[in-house]
Enzyme design. Structure first.
Site, PDB file in Angstrom:
ATOM      1  N   ASP A  74       0.819  -1.212   0.000  1.00  0.00           N
ATOM      2  CA  ASP A  74       0.000   0.000   0.000  1.00  0.00           C
ATOM      3  C   ASP A  74       0.852   1.259   0.000  1.00  0.00           C
ATOM      4  OD1 ASP A  74      -2.234  -1.556   0.002  1.00  0.00           O
ATOM      5  OD2 ASP A  74      -2.829  -1.133   2.062  1.00  0.00           O
ATOM      6  N   SER A 191      -5.094   5.492  10.955  1.00  0.00           N
ATOM      7  CA  SER A 191      -6.250   5.791  11.797  1.00  0.00           C
ATOM      8  C   SER A 191      -6.803   4.522  12.442  1.00  0.00           C
ATOM      9  CB  SER A 191      -7.339   6.483  10.969  1.00  0.00           C
ATOM     10  OG  SER A 191      -8.520   6.685  11.717  1.00  0.00           O
TER      11      SER A 191
END
Length: 296
Positions: A74, A191
């Site tokens: 990612d 997050s």
């Protein structure tokens, strides 16, 4: 057709799959345009077609580039945002990494990937970005991120106080090690590791998540992405960190910061078989229990 290839690098175990991708592109008469540092590292180990080209800057990705393939995890795919910018070049991520929420195409699907590009049999996911406005120039020509914006204390300094406002109205003062403003795409990144919620990619929202808050009643909050979120930072140290995805700047508390939704979005491509629910179940091992045997 010209397709750009981007990667931070490779390990020897990746070479067979990289060669397969190059062979498949050649079979379909697709010209690869390879990121220059990756090309130099790769050249002694694989057979590249004679017409292969290279790029090293965003300006090199001109109108001839129809797609960009990211080879890695990612983090590698996040790098591509600084190259494609607002050019609307769709990105397809092949997962040579580990978890891979964004780079969702497995190395065993390389053949299907190339066929999908040729036949246009893919699904386009439009992903929103977060844009940073600051009182001084920050992050050059790329003041935006696909995953998140963060404010964070520097090194081992004491916690920071981050006064946070929505459209100029006071929201909260976060006594914490830092604060994350994540896009829906970024909700499964930093997050999430700090206790933030998972948000569907097409949700028009931001997630505000404190990092190690010093008040137990402070929790992550989801706000509509038409808000402008601004900050005033205090701390014992005059300097703190400001990040957009994996890019970082060191600034002082005199700098004024605000984030909002970027005016353009990024197109991520996936094969027809995949979707967000499938990704969640697969990556987070949801439903992996003998009591769920037989359930799809």
């Amino acid at each position: 057709m010209h397709v750009a290839l981007y990667s931070r690098g490779f390990v020897r175990e990746d070479l067979e799959d990289i060669q397969l991708l190059l062979d498949e592109l050649k079979r379909q008469e697709i010209t690869p345009v390879v990121y220059e540092p990756f090309y130099r590292e790769l050249r002694p180990h694989v057979q590249l077609s004679a017409d292969a080209d290279t790029f090293s800057r965003a300006e090199d990705l001109d109108g001839r580039i129809e797609f960009l393939i990211s080879l890695g995890g990612d983090g590698t795919l996040l790098d591509t945002v600084s190259f494609i910018r607002d050019k609307n070049i769709p990105v397809m991520g092949v997962n040579f990494g580990r978890l891979g929420f964004l780079a969702g195409i497995g190395r065993e699907e390389i053949h299907q990937l190339v066929d999908a590009l040729v036949s246009r049999s893919y699904v386009v996911d439009r992903r929103s970005l977060v844009h940073l406005d600051a009182s001084i120039p920050l992050f050059g020509d790329v003041p935006y991120a696909l995953n998140e914006f963060t404010i964070h204390k520097k090194d081992t300094s004491a916690m920071v106080k981050i006064h946070t406002y929505l459209n100029g109205e006071f929201l909260n003062t976060y006594w914490a090690d830092g604060l994350i403003v994540a896009t829906p795409t970024g909700s499964t990144g930093y997050s999430l590791s700090c206790g933030g919620p998972i948000v569907f990619p097409d949700a028009a929202s931001f997630v505000i998540t404190p990092v190690s808050p010093h008040n137990l009643n402070v929790r992550p909050i989801i706000v509509p992405d038409d808000n402008v979120i601004s900050f005033e930072v205090e701390g014992r140290s005059d300097q703190f960190l400001c990040t957009l995805d994996s890019r970082m700047e060191v600034i002082d508390n005199r700098v004024q910061l605000a984030v909002k939704k970027e005016d353009f979005s990024v197109s991520l491509l996936r094969l027809n078989e995949g979707n967000f629910l499938h990704t969640l179940r697969n990556k987070l091992l949801w439903g992996i229990d003998t009591r769920n045997a037989g359930r799809k």
